[in-house]
Design an enzyme around this catalytic site. Sequence first.
Site: not given
Lengths: 153, 416
Positions: B122, B199, B202, B225, B365
Amino acid sequence: MPIPEPQFDDLYRELLLDHMRHPRNRGALENPTHRLDGVNPVCGDEVHIEVAVGDSEVRDIAFSGLGCSISQSSASMLTENVKGKKLQDIARLRDHFQAMLVDGADPAPDLGDLEAFQGVARFPVRVKCAMLPWKVLDEVIEGAAPAPQGDRQ
Amino acid sequence: MLDVERIREDFPILHQQVNGRPLVYLDNAATTQKPRQVIDALVRYYETDNANIHRGIHALAVRATEQYEGVRAKVAAHIGAANPSDVVFTRNTTESINLVARAWGDANLRPGDEVVLSIMEHHSNIIPWQQLAKRTGAVLRYVDITGEGELAIDQLRAIIGPRTKLVTIVHMSNVLGTINPVGDIAEMAHAAGALVLVDGAQSAPHLPIDVRSLGCDFFAFSAHKMLGPTGVGVLWARPGLLESMDPFLGGGEMISIVRPEESTWAEVPHKFEAGTPNIADVIAFGAALDYLGGIGMANVRRHEEHLAGYAIDALRSIEGLKVHGPLDPERRGGAVSFSVPGVHPHDVSTIVDSYGVAIRAGHHCAQLLMRRLQVPATNRASLYIYNREQEIDALVEALHEATRIFARADSRTAVR
């Protein structure tokens, strides 16, 4: 009560889809006076326009780019509608096109087949797609006409 | 299996019509909806406990501080972290990554040092490192993906070397859904003396997370999220790391003793939380973690694995439709990107929206990845605990309509 099927005939008018499938004036010019690029960073749509301007008139024009049906058919129809026209007439055309899309105004008579984009006004997030090629052309138009008043989409 | 119907009762926003049809919300990789419990926690805090934290002596300040710090402990427990003090609250994943780039990167990278990342990152895990490279003279090394949309792990192994100072990698791709083997990557990186940032934007919402078994050094994710409010991010760092780093932002809350020319810093994690933090949203995030804890992350994963498999099969029943990323639901999460033949993603999204179905269209993104996939943009349906098979069916029905509209254009122009 049955839910009515969504209707898209208004948004995706036949003329639009035709221009998407068979873009007019697509390509490049041999001797353009202007090479213009526009990108919609939110969605990635691109429109590149080459224009040959002489005597305050668009003598020739071509476009290339990639993106959704609305942005690309708008670019194709723009080229057909400005070729051979005076820059000041093009500026008026642009203002009328914007008024129809952004303000929901009835299509002005000089818009001709550009009226096919009227349905886009009901889809606010897609208005920027139809406006993109016109914003790209602004640089040339502004050379001949004062910037229009009011908000710009 | 989850009791999805009961779960849905907790989400007020889902019970509405959009364009005359029941809302089908399939944009969960962008942000998830919030259960009543989270909304209530936010309101309750403002109605009964609102005060600034860490400073006041009065009852409200004590209550607010206890709740805020209580959520820090909940976050630590949720991701298997040993110490709540290794959890820093930020605004979002992006800020967490920027914190590391500034507070760790600036002090540790020299010209020629290498930061290894992948083309499926991203932008939030690309731009901070580009900026860091500009400041320090460090070099970015990108790892490609395979044809199946998985990380080219052999290439990664070859790239990691003595100059590698950091490997920064997405745990679950927001476009491809790919789950990367973070544990293996951490081993490779540590063998070369490099640190690893994961990261988890998600992955934290969808997978059981145990930062100790992942073996990473930094883990970043966002509350919004995973049923929580917007405006709350998390950075977890391996014990000892935060202590070794200088503050990212200066101001109130992050100091110990302030003198005219120089000051000393508060203990971690407060050293990294300058200014009044997002107290209310952090506290409401605690309710989100309780909610997910009540379901169990293993159950969340099982539900989504099943639904992702169902979605991939249903989408691929449309002629010519391409699903990007792994097709095996065991190797991926519930973010399913696809391309509909002959229809631009924005046209797809507009048509689908008219059926009350919310999906995403765009580059997500991830422009490097779009270029690699040779698409200008994709559509993406992304799933969560409240999604059902019938919602996938509604999406597929709307997609058929999209292909019909544009096929009509084809057949008509064919006879011109």
